[in-house]
Design an enzyme around this catalytic site. Structure first.
Site, PDB file in Angstrom:
ATOM      1  N   LYS A  50      -6.118   5.956 -11.523  1.00 27.53           N
ATOM      2  CA  LYS A  50      -4.812   5.515 -12.046  1.00 27.53           C
ATOM      3  C   LYS A  50      -5.022   4.367 -13.038  1.00 27.53           C
ATOM      4  O   LYS A  50      -4.369   4.283 -14.074  1.00 27.53           O
ATOM      5  CB  LYS A  50      -3.941   5.072 -10.860  1.00 27.53           C
ATOM      6  CG  LYS A  50      -2.854   4.088 -11.170  1.00 27.53           C
ATOM      7  CD  LYS A  50      -1.533   4.776 -11.324  1.00 27.53           C
ATOM      8  CE  LYS A  50      -0.428   3.876 -11.814  1.00 27.53           C
ATOM      9  NZ  LYS A  50      -0.268   2.631 -11.117  1.00 27.53           N
ATOM     10  N   ASP A  51      -5.955   3.454 -12.700  1.00 23.94           N
ATOM     11  CA  ASP A  51      -6.311   2.350 -13.607  1.00 23.94           C
ATOM     12  C   ASP A  51      -7.593   2.755 -14.329  1.00 23.94           C
ATOM     13  O   ASP A  51      -8.679   2.259 -14.027  1.00 23.94           O
ATOM     14  CB  ASP A  51      -6.496   1.064 -12.800  1.00 23.94           C
ATOM     15  CG  ASP A  51      -5.210   0.641 -12.119  1.00 23.94           C
ATOM     16  OD1 ASP A  51      -4.425  -0.065 -12.744  1.00 23.94           O
ATOM     17  OD2 ASP A  51      -4.976   1.066 -10.965  1.00 23.94           O
TER      18      ASP A  51
ATOM     19  N   GLU B 258       0.227   5.888  -0.712  1.00 21.78           N
ATOM     20  CA  GLU B 258      -0.748   6.971  -0.518  1.00 21.78           C
ATOM     21  C   GLU B 258      -1.916   6.895  -1.506  1.00 21.78           C
ATOM     22  O   GLU B 258      -3.013   7.355  -1.205  1.00 21.78           O
ATOM     23  CB  GLU B 258      -0.060   8.340  -0.643  1.00 21.78           C
ATOM     24  CG  GLU B 258       0.521   8.841   0.656  1.00 21.78           C
ATOM     25  CD  GLU B 258      -0.538   8.999   1.758  1.00 21.78           C
ATOM     26  OE1 GLU B 258      -1.601   9.585   1.516  1.00 21.78           O
ATOM     27  OE2 GLU B 258      -0.295   8.519   2.876  1.00 21.78           O
TER      28      GLU B 258
ATOM     29  N   GLN C  63      -9.666   0.148 -16.225  1.00 23.72           N
ATOM     30  CA  GLN C  63     -10.239  -0.768 -15.224  1.00 23.72           C
ATOM     31  C   GLN C  63     -11.474  -0.152 -14.570  1.00 23.72           C
ATOM     32  O   GLN C  63     -12.486  -0.830 -14.374  1.00 23.72           O
ATOM     33  CB  GLN C  63      -9.188  -1.090 -14.154  1.00 23.72           C
ATOM     34  CG  GLN C  63      -9.731  -1.821 -12.951  1.00 23.72           C
ATOM     35  CD  GLN C  63      -8.639  -2.190 -11.963  1.00 23.72           C
ATOM     36  OE1 GLN C  63      -7.877  -3.113 -12.207  1.00 23.72           O
ATOM     37  NE2 GLN C  63      -8.554  -1.474 -10.865  1.00 23.72           N
TER      38      GLN C  63
ATOM     39  N   HIS D 179      -3.462   4.131  -2.562  1.00 20.92           N
ATOM     40  CA  HIS D 179      -4.436   3.234  -1.935  1.00 20.92           C
ATOM     41  C   HIS D 179      -5.088   3.910  -0.725  1.00 20.92           C
ATOM     42  O   HIS D 179      -6.290   3.819  -0.518  1.00 20.92           O
ATOM     43  CB  HIS D 179      -3.750   1.960  -1.429  1.00 20.92           C
ATOM     44  CG  HIS D 179      -3.071   1.144  -2.478  1.00 20.92           C
ATOM     45  ND1 HIS D 179      -1.702   1.037  -2.563  1.00 20.92           N
ATOM     46  CD2 HIS D 179      -3.566   0.371  -3.474  1.00 20.92           C
ATOM     47  CE1 HIS D 179      -1.381   0.236  -3.563  1.00 20.92           C
ATOM     48  NE2 HIS D 179      -2.484  -0.185  -4.138  1.00 20.92           N
TER      49      HIS D 179
ATOM     50  N   LEU E 192       0.817  -1.221   0.000  1.00 27.05           N
ATOM     51  CA  LEU E 192       0.000   0.000   0.000  1.00 27.05           C
ATOM     52  C   LEU E 192       0.847   1.267   0.000  1.00 27.05           C
ATOM     53  O   LEU E 192       1.914   1.321   0.617  1.00 27.05           O
ATOM     54  CB  LEU E 192      -0.931   0.001   1.211  1.00 27.05           C
ATOM     55  CG  LEU E 192      -1.890  -1.195   1.303  1.00 27.05           C
ATOM     56  CD1 LEU E 192      -2.794  -1.041   2.534  1.00 27.05           C
ATOM     57  CD2 LEU E 192      -2.738  -1.342   0.052  1.00 27.05           C
TER      58      LEU E 192
END
Ligand code: AMP
Length: 284
Positions: A153-154, A39, A157, A41, A37
């Protein structure tokens, strides 16, 4: 620091916790992660803690979303440190199942991802989104959360998960949170621990390339082909080992745009040494 989170390894135990929580009238937030993990997350965990009564963070390096030639066995595993960070962020539960718990030998049903998954990541990681959606749907069913939090970020997804929720009528609200970056601009990534000091410098070229493309679009550049050519050159000049994709796409359909129209998303995936990195930016 609080005693939290409670670490739960078994699905039955988590179901019992979920049942008690729901009976008590509390809302549940879910943050699925693969651990290691950072920052990025933790921003999702904090958001869940703000928005819901009880936050469950899953820490599971999901084998089905890795291709045989990818970094499953090398993927960083830092559970003790993760639990400390989750305690500080206010998570109630860390669900840390084994592979056998999630995928017993007779488990064979999978989710087939929508059309949005076939380009970009799907082109270079053809089995990836099937694995992601299958584990995410299993986690949704196990945790019965009111809300789940994912990072932009993804980017692809997050779209593919939202489409699954819509298409399969999953009773959960999805919130997609902004990318958290290192002070120098690099998108935080669990995989950055693989980078040497020299590679870490090269990795900055992803953000630099995205900024260059964003500036040009904001200044009126609408020639998609020309911009993509410049982006690829910028990544090569920055020293990346290879480029999977560098595109400007429709922010909803992910179709490559030429001419460029807004809102669009600039998406980059490149290898720096043996580490594969991704980054993106939406231009409204
Ligand atoms: P992972 O552990 O890589 O599977 O990521 C778990 C969740 O954290 C996913 O929803 C990611 O999009 C999100 N995430 C990863 N890195 C970042 C970041 N730098 N900023 C925001 N969210 C992130």
């Amino acid at each position: 620091m609080s005693d939290f989170p409670r670490v739960i390894e078994k699905i039955d135990a988590l179901r019992a916790f979920v049942s008690q929580t729901r009976t008590a009238g509390k809302t549940i937030g879910l943050v699925p992660t693969m651990g290691a993990l950072h920052e990025g997350h933790l921003s999702l965990v904090r958001r869940s803690v703000e928005q819901t009564d009880v936050t469950i963070v899953t820490v599971f390096v999901n084998p089905t979303q890795f291709a045989p030639d990818e970094d499953l066995s090398a993927y960083p595993r830092t559970l003790d440190q993760d639990l400390d960070l989750l305690a500080q962020a206010g998570a109630a539960v860390a669900f840390v199942p084994s592979n056998e718990e999630m995928y017993p030998p007779n488990c064979s049903t999978t989710v087939s991802p929508c059309e949005l998954s076939s380009a970009l990541e799907g082109e270079f990681r053809p089995t990836h989104f099937g694995g992601v959606l299958t584990v995410v749907l299993k986690l949704f069913n196990i945790c019965q959360a009111d809300m789940a939090f994912f990072g932009s970020k993804d980017y692809q997804q997050s779209l593919v998960i939202q489409k699954m929720v819509e298409d399969l009528n999953v009773p959960i609200q999805i919130e997609v949170c902004p990318i958290v970056r290192e002070p120098d601009g690099m998108a935080m990534s669990s995989r950055s621990v693989y980078l040497s000091a020299e590679e870490r410098e090269i990795a900055l070229s992803l953000k630099r390339t995205i900024d260059l493309a964003k500036d040009q679009i904001q200044q009126g550049q609408r020639d998609g082909f020309e911009l993509i050519t410049e982006m690829r050159q910028s990544l090569i000049d920055g020293g990346v080992t290879s480029i999977d994709y560098a595109v400007v796409a429709d922010a909803k359909t992910l179709e490559t745009l030429d001419p460029i129209q807004l809102p669009c998303v600039i998406l980059v995936a490149a290898h720096v040494g043996s580490t594969r990195l991704i980054d993106n930016c939406v231009v409204e």
